[in-house]
Design a protein around this motif. Structure first.
Motif, PDB file in Angstrom:
ATOM      1  N   TRP A 119      -7.735  -1.371   7.789  1.00  0.00           N
ATOM      2  CA  TRP A 119      -6.969  -0.163   7.508  1.00  0.00           C
ATOM      3  C   TRP A 119      -6.863   0.118   6.018  1.00  0.00           C
ATOM      4  CZ3 TRP A 119      -2.313  -0.198   4.839  1.00  0.00           C
ATOM      5  CH2 TRP A 119      -1.639  -1.418   4.739  1.00  0.00           C
ATOM      6  N   VAL A 120      -6.917  -0.907   5.177  1.00  0.00           N
ATOM      7  CA  VAL A 120      -6.795  -0.684   3.735  1.00  0.00           C
ATOM      8  C   VAL A 120      -8.015   0.023   3.151  1.00  0.00           C
ATOM      9  CG1 VAL A 120      -5.123  -2.537   3.345  1.00  0.00           C
ATOM     10  CG2 VAL A 120      -7.579  -3.028   3.218  1.00  0.00           C
ATOM     11  N   ALA A 166       1.811   7.038   9.787  1.00  0.00           N
ATOM     12  CA  ALA A 166       1.540   5.964   8.827  1.00  0.00           C
ATOM     13  C   ALA A 166       1.327   4.636   9.549  1.00  0.00           C
ATOM     14  CB  ALA A 166       2.689   5.846   7.836  1.00  0.00           C
ATOM     15  N   ALA A 211       0.835  -1.206   0.000  1.00  0.00           N
ATOM     16  CA  ALA A 211       0.000   0.000   0.000  1.00  0.00           C
ATOM     17  C   ALA A 211       0.863   1.247   0.000  1.00  0.00           C
ATOM     18  CB  ALA A 211      -0.906   0.015   1.230  1.00  0.00           C
ATOM     19  N   ASP A 212       0.216   2.341  -0.376  1.00  0.00           N
ATOM     20  CA  ASP A 212       0.775   3.678  -0.195  1.00  0.00           C
ATOM     21  C   ASP A 212      -0.148   4.409   0.771  1.00  0.00           C
ATOM     22  OD1 ASP A 212       2.852   3.277  -2.046  1.00  0.00           O
ATOM     23  OD2 ASP A 212       1.574   3.901  -3.707  1.00  0.00           O
ATOM     24  N   VAL A 213       0.460   5.188   1.668  1.00  0.00           N
ATOM     25  CA  VAL A 213      -0.315   5.908   2.676  1.00  0.00           C
ATOM     26  C   VAL A 213      -0.029   7.398   2.534  1.00  0.00           C
ATOM     27  CG1 VAL A 213      -0.697   6.225   5.151  1.00  0.00           C
ATOM     28  CG2 VAL A 213      -0.216   3.950   4.257  1.00  0.00           C
ATOM     29  N   ARG A 266      -9.278   2.778   4.573  1.00  0.00           N
ATOM     30  CA  ARG A 266      -9.211   4.189   4.976  1.00  0.00           C
ATOM     31  C   ARG A 266      -8.901   5.060   3.760  1.00  0.00           C
ATOM     32  NH1 ARG A 266      -6.563   5.058  10.790  1.00  0.00           N
ATOM     33  NH2 ARG A 266      -6.968   7.156  10.043  1.00  0.00           N
ATOM     34  N   CYS A 283      -2.121   2.275   9.599  1.00  0.00           N
ATOM     35  CA  CYS A 283      -2.037   0.899   9.099  1.00  0.00           C
ATOM     36  C   CYS A 283      -2.384  -0.158  10.150  1.00  0.00           C
ATOM     37  CB  CYS A 283      -0.652   0.641   8.524  1.00  0.00           C
ATOM     38  SG  CYS A 283      -0.285   1.647   7.086  1.00  0.00           S
ATOM     39  N   GLU A 331      -6.945   7.488   3.392  1.00  0.00           N
ATOM     40  CA  GLU A 331      -5.530   7.846   3.245  1.00  0.00           C
ATOM     41  C   GLU A 331      -4.712   6.744   2.583  1.00  0.00           C
ATOM     42  OE1 GLU A 331      -7.200   7.569   6.191  1.00  0.00           O
ATOM     43  OE2 GLU A 331      -6.520   9.066   7.609  1.00  0.00           O
ATOM     44  N   VAL A 332      -5.318   5.582   2.364  1.00  0.00           N
ATOM     45  CA  VAL A 332      -4.591   4.401   1.909  1.00  0.00           C
ATOM     46  C   VAL A 332      -4.965   4.043   0.477  1.00  0.00           C
ATOM     47  CG1 VAL A 332      -4.204   1.940   2.329  1.00  0.00           C
ATOM     48  CG2 VAL A 332      -4.473   3.509   4.270  1.00  0.00           C
ATOM     49  N   THR A 333      -3.938   3.784  -0.325  1.00  0.00           N
ATOM     50  CA  THR A 333      -4.127   3.216  -1.659  1.00  0.00           C
ATOM     51  C   THR A 333      -3.526   1.815  -1.603  1.00  0.00           C
ATOM     52  OG1 THR A 333      -3.882   5.403  -2.644  1.00  0.00           O
ATOM     53  CG2 THR A 333      -3.665   3.501  -4.127  1.00  0.00           C
ATOM     54  N   PRO A 334      -4.375   0.796  -1.422  1.00  0.00           N
ATOM     55  CA  PRO A 334      -3.851  -0.560  -1.258  1.00  0.00           C
ATOM     56  C   PRO A 334      -3.510  -1.216  -2.591  1.00  0.00           C
ATOM     57  CG  PRO A 334      -6.222  -0.602  -1.085  1.00  0.00           C
ATOM     58  CD  PRO A 334      -5.822   0.853  -1.245  1.00  0.00           C
TER      59      PRO A 334
END
Length: 93
Positions: free
Chosen positions: A51-52, A40, A30-32, A54, A44, A56-59
């Protein structure tokens, strides 16, 4: 942006140090959208929702339906620098 990697080489029975981490074995998950490692890490964590999910997250598609929380032994990348998640802090690797 912080990139999040699971570390398949880490076990509680054999904790790693920064010198032991094999970057080529890490799995990008992922990117956060965060600028601080602690922030971060907190994003996570699975709490009420995975959390994926959310905002803010690009899983990565492999974990888009849910996965475990980021834990000691995993790795975060910030501005081209790599950090091993430890029990209480982050170790630059």
């Amino acid at each position: 942006m912080i990139r999040v990697y699971f570390n398949p080489d880490y076990t509680l029975g054999f904790p790693l140090t920064g010198e032991d981490v094999k970057i080529e074995n890490l799995q990008h998950i992922a990117d956060v959208d965060a600028t601080d490692l602690r922030e971060a890490f907190e994003i996570c964590q699975n709490e009420d929702l995975p959390w994926v999910s959310r905002e803010e997250v690009t899983p990565d598609p492999l974990v888009a339906d849910g996965t475990r929380s980021v834990a000691p032994g995993d790795v975060l990348e910030l501005d081209g620098e790599w950090f091993l998640v430890g029990p209480a802090d982050f170790q630059r690797i």
